[in-house]
Enzyme design. Structure first.
Site, PDB file in Angstrom:
ATOM      1  N   ALA A  57      -3.347  -7.148  -1.969  1.00  0.00           N
ATOM      2  CA  ALA A  57      -3.677  -8.491  -1.477  1.00  0.00           C
ATOM      3  C   ALA A  57      -3.368  -9.612  -2.477  1.00  0.00           C
ATOM      4  O   ALA A  57      -2.668 -10.577  -2.138  1.00  0.00           O
ATOM      5  CB  ALA A  57      -5.138  -8.518  -1.023  1.00  0.00           C
ATOM      6  N   ARG A  98       2.325  -9.984   7.333  1.00  0.00           N
ATOM      7  CA  ARG A  98       1.232  -8.986   7.372  1.00  0.00           C
ATOM      8  C   ARG A  98      -0.076  -9.719   7.731  1.00  0.00           C
ATOM      9  O   ARG A  98      -0.369 -10.753   7.134  1.00  0.00           O
ATOM     10  CB  ARG A  98       1.076  -8.265   6.012  1.00  0.00           C
ATOM     11  CG  ARG A  98       2.300  -7.456   5.604  1.00  0.00           C
ATOM     12  CD  ARG A  98       2.006  -6.566   4.404  1.00  0.00           C
ATOM     13  NE  ARG A  98       1.244  -5.394   4.777  1.00  0.00           N
ATOM     14  CZ  ARG A  98       0.717  -4.540   3.885  1.00  0.00           C
ATOM     15  NH1 ARG A  98       0.854  -4.765   2.594  1.00  0.00           N
ATOM     16  NH2 ARG A  98       0.052  -3.475   4.293  1.00  0.00           N
ATOM     17  N   GLN A 205       0.255   5.082  -1.848  1.00  0.00           N
ATOM     18  CA  GLN A 205       0.067   4.130  -2.952  1.00  0.00           C
ATOM     19  C   GLN A 205      -0.741   4.765  -4.096  1.00  0.00           C
ATOM     20  O   GLN A 205      -0.542   4.429  -5.261  1.00  0.00           O
ATOM     21  CB  GLN A 205      -0.667   2.868  -2.467  1.00  0.00           C
ATOM     22  CG  GLN A 205       0.134   1.961  -1.550  1.00  0.00           C
ATOM     23  CD  GLN A 205      -0.067   2.310  -0.083  1.00  0.00           C
ATOM     24  OE1 GLN A 205      -0.351   3.459   0.261  1.00  0.00           O
ATOM     25  NE2 GLN A 205       0.105   1.346   0.791  1.00  0.00           N
ATOM     26  N   ASP A 246      -8.866  -6.107   1.090  1.00  0.00           N
ATOM     27  CA  ASP A 246      -7.848  -6.999   1.662  1.00  0.00           C
ATOM     28  C   ASP A 246      -8.461  -8.191   2.372  1.00  0.00           C
ATOM     29  O   ASP A 246      -7.831  -9.244   2.504  1.00  0.00           O
ATOM     30  CB  ASP A 246      -6.942  -6.228   2.617  1.00  0.00           C
ATOM     31  CG  ASP A 246      -5.995  -5.347   1.824  1.00  0.00           C
ATOM     32  OD1 ASP A 246      -6.404  -4.249   1.417  1.00  0.00           O
ATOM     33  OD2 ASP A 246      -4.869  -5.801   1.554  1.00  0.00           O
ATOM     34  N   ASN A 256     -10.011  -2.575   3.861  1.00  0.00           N
ATOM     35  CA  ASN A 256      -9.181  -2.083   2.760  1.00  0.00           C
ATOM     36  C   ASN A 256      -8.327  -0.956   3.325  1.00  0.00           C
ATOM     37  O   ASN A 256      -8.439  -0.586   4.501  1.00  0.00           O
ATOM     38  CB  ASN A 256     -10.053  -1.609   1.588  1.00  0.00           C
ATOM     39  CG  ASN A 256      -9.226  -1.343   0.341  1.00  0.00           C
ATOM     40  OD1 ASN A 256      -8.433  -2.183  -0.083  1.00  0.00           O
ATOM     41  ND2 ASN A 256      -9.362  -0.170  -0.249  1.00  0.00           N
TER      42      ASN A 256
HETATM   43  O1  MRU Z   1      -0.867  -1.849   2.293  1.00  0.00           O
HETATM   44  P1  MRU Z   1      -1.181  -2.239   0.868  1.00  0.00           P
HETATM   45  O2  MRU Z   1      -0.595  -1.312  -0.139  1.00  0.00           O
HETATM   46  O3  MRU Z   1      -0.852  -3.688   0.609  1.00  0.00           O
HETATM   47  O4  MRU Z   1      -2.765  -2.098   0.780  1.00  0.00           O
HETATM   48  C1  MRU Z   1      -3.385  -2.445  -0.432  1.00  0.00           C
HETATM   49  C2  MRU Z   1      -4.832  -2.200  -0.470  1.00  0.00           C
HETATM   50  O5  MRU Z   1      -5.439  -1.777   0.482  1.00  0.00           O
HETATM   51  C3  MRU Z   1      -5.525  -2.589  -1.755  1.00  0.00           C
HETATM   52  O6  MRU Z   1      -6.637  -1.774  -1.961  1.00  0.00           O
HETATM   53  C4  MRU Z   1      -5.991  -4.041  -1.668  1.00  0.00           C
HETATM   54  O7  MRU Z   1      -4.955  -4.886  -1.292  1.00  0.00           O
HETATM   55  C5  MRU Z   1      -6.562  -4.517  -2.946  1.00  0.00           C
HETATM   56  S1  MRU Z   1      -5.348  -4.778  -4.197  1.00  0.00           S
HETATM   57  C6  MRU Z   1      -6.135  -5.417  -5.545  1.00  0.00           C
END
Ligand code: MRU
Length: 355
Positions: A57, A98, A205, A246, A256
């Site tokens: 995020a 997104r 991730q 998020d 999240n």
């Molecule tokens: O789909 P992504 O990889 O953007 O999802 C990211 C997450 O869910 C993270 O936990 C969130 O953005 C926090 S990042 C500090």
């Protein structure tokens, strides 16, 4: 630079020196390769966000700030009305990349405010102010992450076992990260943690980014499949769960990465504290509860094909691929922000952050 600093101070999103491009690390290539991408057009920036080349995020917010500045600079007019109309088109387009991480619309709106409030100053001056605002967004994120890391560390003890989901480290932010920030800061101070990183299906991730960042920083990390979380908790190996966010609703419900709510339910079962860490820019008081948060749905190919040499399911099979889920606020022991640690009732403690 030692390895720890190389990880915590990585410049994963920055602007080119002449301000005509955003430069990012392509996170889809990690850990095999560290490739830098130069994003110049609206399509480049949209695609990089949509395809998760830049993700997490806060990092998405930073990229959007730099991105809209780069695009604003390319608008060839000195007429305010024409400039603002083109700016709004770019803003809408990038914002549609997104839907769940609120930092995207937050950063774009913040940039738009600069355009609106300085109308009288003319386009040239507005461009100068837009550049400053984009740099502020990144600078503030660095400071926020550092403060979140301090508050988060105050909840942990040397030697703790930690479970984390997805990636909320430096790659997802500007520096240190949010959920991983306390671990890096603790490491700087000579503390040791034993981290279990969920691989985080379907885009991995946790495997590709979290285990890579922690390993590179010399922090003890063990990669597990998402469905192993219950077992490591039962074994007594986890003293706290740390996750990012998020979008946090006014009542503390937290969106999240998909799978986070399952981790929280398990943590409750085993009596393990479950902490959400994120900057106040991720709190969206306009969402009363998690039911108001739009959840991004992504392509079935990410589940069936993306990381395989051949398809892992018949082409025709139906597939449901939500990118996020919402963890109920009753499962969250604390929400750690740069302004302090919020506890239930979140409707009060989160609102107090904005007064
Ligand atoms: O789909 P992504 O990889 O953007 O999802 C990211 C997450 O869910 C993270 O936990 C969130 O953005 C926090 S990042 C500090």
């Amino acid at each position: 630079m030692n390895n720890l600093k190389q990880v915590t101070h990585i410049d994963n999103v920055k602007m080119s020196e002449d301000g005509t491009a955003v430069i990012i690390i392509d996170q889809t290539k990690l850990p095999a390769k560290t490739d830098y991408l130069t994003l110049r057009t609206a399509r480049d920036i949209y695609d990089a966000i949509f395809e998760l080349k830049v993700r997490g995020a806060p990092a998405i917010g930073i990229c959007a700030g730099f991105g809209i500045y780069v695009l604003a600079k390319s608008i060839e007019t000195g007429n305010y009305e024409d400039f603002y109309s083109r700016f709004r088109q770019y803003q809408e387009y990038l914002n549609s990349a997104r839907p769940t991480a609120v930092n995207l619309s937050w950063a774009l709106r913040r940039m738009e405010q600069v355009v609106v409030k300085n109308r009288e100053l003319g386009v040239e001056k507005i461009l100068e102010l837009l550049e400053q605002e984009a740099l502020h967004i990144r600078q503030e994120d660095m400071e926020m992450c550092r403060a979140i890391s301090e508050y988060g560390l105050s909840l942990l003890k040397d030697g703790d076992g930690i479970l984390t989901h997805c990636n909320a480290g430096p790659l997802a932010t500007s520096r240190y990260g949010t959920a991983l920030g306390p671990l890096f800061l603790g490491k700087e101070r000579g503390m040791e943690f034993h981290v279990f990183a969920d691989e985080t299906r379907p885009l991995l991730q946790g495997a590709r980014l979290t285990s890579y960042e922690l390993y590179k920083a010399g922090i003890d990390v063990t990669l597990i499949c998402d469905n192993m979380a219950s077992l490591v908790m039962k074994n007594g190996w986890i003293q706290a769960c740390l996750v990012g966010c998020d979008r946090v609703a006014a009542n503390g419900d937290t969106a999240n990465k998909i799978g986070t709510s399952g981790v929280a339910i398990l943590a409750k079962h085993y009596g393990i504290p479950f902490y959400v860490l994120g900057p106040t820019s991720t709190i969206d008081l306009s969402c009363k509860t998690g039911a108001d948060i739009e959840i991004e749905l992504r392509s079935p190919d990410e589940i069936k094909k993306k990381f395989y040499e051949q398809p892992m399911a018949p082409e025709e099979v139906k597939c449901y691929n939500p990118a996020f889920d919402v963890t109920d606020h009753t499962l969250i022991d604390a929400i750690v922000t740069e302004k302090g640690i919020c506890r239930a009732p979140y409707t009060e403690s989160l609102a107090a952050l904005f007064h």
